[in-house]
Design an enzyme around this catalytic site. Sequence first.
Site, PDB file in Angstrom:
ATOM      1  N   TYR A 192      44.608  83.767  60.574  1.00 13.14           N
ATOM      2  CA  TYR A 192      45.829  83.787  61.387  1.00 13.14           C
ATOM      3  C   TYR A 192      45.623  82.921  62.624  1.00 13.14           C
ATOM      4  O   TYR A 192      44.589  83.007  63.289  1.00 13.14           O
ATOM      5  CB  TYR A 192      46.147  85.225  61.829  1.00 13.14           C
ATOM      6  CG  TYR A 192      47.376  85.316  62.703  1.00 13.14           C
ATOM      7  CD1 TYR A 192      48.629  85.489  62.135  1.00 13.14           C
ATOM      8  CD2 TYR A 192      47.284  85.192  64.083  1.00 13.14           C
ATOM      9  CE1 TYR A 192      49.767  85.545  62.926  1.00 13.14           C
ATOM     10  CE2 TYR A 192      48.419  85.243  64.887  1.00 13.14           C
ATOM     11  CZ  TYR A 192      49.661  85.425  64.301  1.00 13.14           C
ATOM     12  OH  TYR A 192      50.785  85.473  65.088  1.00 13.14           O
ATOM     13  N   GLU A 212      53.467  79.614  64.688  1.00 20.47           N
ATOM     14  CA  GLU A 212      52.634  80.593  63.986  1.00 20.47           C
ATOM     15  C   GLU A 212      52.229  80.044  62.622  1.00 20.47           C
ATOM     16  O   GLU A 212      53.082  79.692  61.808  1.00 20.47           O
ATOM     17  CB  GLU A 212      53.412  81.902  63.802  1.00 20.47           C
ATOM     18  CG  GLU A 212      52.569  83.018  63.219  1.00 20.47           C
ATOM     19  CD  GLU A 212      53.358  84.319  63.091  1.00 20.47           C
ATOM     20  OE1 GLU A 212      54.415  84.317  62.424  1.00 20.47           O
ATOM     21  OE2 GLU A 212      52.910  85.326  63.651  1.00 20.47           O
TER      22      GLU A 212
END
Length: 397
Positions: free
Chosen positions: A119, A207
Amino acid sequence: MNIHEHQAKALLKDYGAPVAAGVAIFSADEAEAAARSLPGPLYVVKSQIHAGGRGKGKFKELSPDAKGGVRLAKSVEDVVANAREMLGNTLVTKQTGPAGKQVNRLYIEDGADIARELYCSLLVDRGTGRVSFVVSTEGGMDIEAVAAETPDKIVTVDIDPDKGVTDADVAEISSALKLEGDAANDAKSLFPILYKAFTEKDMSLLEVNPLIVMDDGHLRVLDAKVSFDNNAAFRHEDIAQLRDLTEEDAKEIEASKHDLSYVALDGNIGCMVNGAGLAMATMDIIKLYGAEPANFLDVGGGASKEKVTAAFKIITADPNVEGILVNIFGGIMRCDVIAEGVIAAVKEVGLKVPLVVRLEGTRVKEGKAILDQSGLNVISADDLDDAAQKIVAAVKG
Ligand code: ADP
Ligand code: MG
């Protein structure tokens, strides 16, 4: 403003980030050519909607056992079959709400051999006033769950705006992500690239979930979600082109044309207020008395009669609205202008629901007189508390 994954990837690719080859399509007829232009033998068919959680999402129209909104395909025929099944249907994910979102375009992408899913996001950290990298080895899945259950697995590295991403920053991020070899080498260019794209394009969120380490040891941006700061939109005409109005609420689009700060919500009491703080307080007090606001709306400080009329029309066009609360403190805004705007709008669109008006401040007498003489069925209120109780009672009654 948000954009689609395929647009975000094209933008990052321009900056030199490693992304897979892919083609966006709008009809199933385009699927075969799209797949044939990719190397294969693994393809991915990805729903393009402005919401995450697509992989685990479900299509409303398909059986609950059907695959989700991101599907692996092992042949060109398989790509075409999946495209036919997905396009035009409604995908419900954790982020869409129960209504879901219609899938109007797909991204056909080269499949990657994934060794690890990480992530990586960039955001503006209000605490430090800096752009921060937020990274975790636990990518690909629900990062909110990681944050809640194992917060120590999330590492934040903030970037000094004078220096940009330094070698030390890259080392810190890479170590948090346990990158080695080729991946650690790729990281030296990738993290500065992400930061450059973020700051140059005035993003508010970037993101990448997942950022992957492939079987060959290299990094790849496998998913990309980008939001832009609307206050900087005037500097980026190229980005304005990427806006997809089918992803936005029709009422919010109309409001943005009139420069109104409007956010559609789920309740049944429409609110017209001046000032964001008063608008928030109005929503709070509606909830306090047991009802739900249908919207946030700040008509702004010096709204004209036309703007007020437009705002009122947007509120009444919402089929969920069963009552309207106008709450204006006239500082710069004049109460008589508000009153005239309300009347003009009612003349145009009619008034089928109870209307409570609380006016206070500049020209309040004139404003109240205009409403009184209008013959409209307006319930007048003296203060915020009184107004909220009256509209809640009117809607529930
Ligand atoms: P979402 O976050 O909306 O569910 P993603 O793009 O993150 O969508 O895709 C979900 C999952 O699908 C990823 O975590 C990854 O495991 C897999 N996936 C996505 N794109 C590819 C790809 N090009 N090749 C292989 N697997 C992929
Ligand atoms: Mg994702």
